[in-house]
Motif scaffolding. Structure first.
Motif, mmCIF file in Angstrom:
data_model
loop_
_atom_site.group_PDB
_atom_site.id
_atom_site.type_symbol
_atom_site.label_atom_id
_atom_site.label_comp_id
_atom_site.label_asym_id
_atom_site.label_seq_id
_atom_site.Cartn_x
_atom_site.Cartn_y
_atom_site.Cartn_z
ATOM 1 N N LEU A 145 -52.161 3.085 -24.348
ATOM 2 C CA LEU A 145 -52.158 1.661 -24.009
ATOM 3 C C LEU A 145 -52.687 0.799 -25.148
ATOM 4 N N GLY A 146 -53.102 1.459 -26.229
ATOM 5 C CA GLY A 146 -53.551 0.718 -27.391
ATOM 6 C C GLY A 146 -54.986 0.254 -27.318
ATOM 7 N N ARG A 147 -55.775 0.879 -26.432
ATOM 8 C CA ARG A 147 -57.178 0.479 -26.351
ATOM 9 C C ARG A 147 -58.041 1.732 -26.277
ATOM 10 N N GLY A 148 -58.473 2.216 -27.444
ATOM 11 C CA GLY A 148 -59.277 3.428 -27.508
ATOM 12 C C GLY A 148 -60.600 3.258 -26.794
ATOM 13 N N ALA A 149 -61.007 4.275 -26.054
ATOM 14 C CA ALA A 149 -62.230 4.184 -25.258
ATOM 15 C C ALA A 149 -63.475 4.029 -26.115
#
Length: 222
Positions: A59-63
């Motif tokens: 989703l393009g949002r690294g944790a």
């Protein structure tokens, strides 16, 4: 009404060794927000839901970036990395899921969902998974519920309303009078707040045979 009366008995599950992509496909295909994870022995070992997939790198949002660095420990950051990058369901699923027995009440299920912030709960019978109960199932129960059965006659309706008013409505101990004429319920008494007045009206409306509720409170005059 019990859980077994409304639950979905056809359980769609995934294996711990399935891919996260496969789990997402199953959720989309079956229009569900989560699925149980079942091992080769048929045991429930976890559940994977939409919430487990919100921080995926796809989703393009690294944790790790989302955790904000310094405020979290190395262990927290490592767990978040696994959650966002692992491809196996076993590494992403929520372990030790909340479960409920098939003979549990719907009120109990509703309480668990609110307490844990979850939408679906696996249903067990003697340790075996026999179904899933969801928020949608609770909504169906509301739609199909019947009003209380009440004997015909205004006096029977009046007694039923009086009983209702004393059952966890916030009106316990209030000096209220109920009269019923041709199915029209009249409520009298000193009820100070709008919410308590609403509770009284709802209690009366939920009694079978009531066709209208008329409120008579101090400002209206008896």
């Amino acid at each position: 009404m019990l859980v077994k009366d409304v639950m979905m008995k056809k359980v769609v599950g995934v294996s711990p060794d399935n891919s996260v992509r496969r789990a997402a496909e199953i959720m989309l295909t079956n229009h569900v927000s989560g699925v149980p994870v079942i091992d080769d022995a048929g045991r429930l070992v976890g559940i994977i839901s939409e919430g487990d997939l919100l921080r995926r790198t796809e989703l393009g949002r690294g944790a790790i970036a989302d955790l904000g660095g310094q405020a979290f420990s190395a262990e927290d950051r490592a767990k978040a990395y696994v959650k966002s990058n692992a491809w196996r369901v076993a590494d992403v699923m929520s372990r030790n899921p909340v479960v409920v027995e098939e003979d549990a009440s719907l009120a109990h299920v509703s309480g668990l969902m609110q307490e844990h912030g979850i939408k679906r709960i696996p249903v067990m019978k003697k340790g075996a998974l026999v179904g899933i109960v969801s928020r949608a199932d609770l909504l169906k129960a509301i739609v199909t519920a019947h009003q209380d059965e009440t004997a015909p006659g205004d006096e029977a309706i009046r007694r039923s309303i009086s009983i209702r008013l004393s059952e966890n409505t916030g009106l316990e101990g209030k000096d209220m009078t109920v009269t019923v004429i041709d199915g029209v319920a009249h409520l009298w008494g000193k009820v100070d707040t709008a919410e308590c007045r609403k509770a009284a009206r709802v209690a009366a409306e939920n009694v079978r045979g009531v066709i209208k509720v008329v409120e008579h409170y101090p400002e209206d005059g008896p």
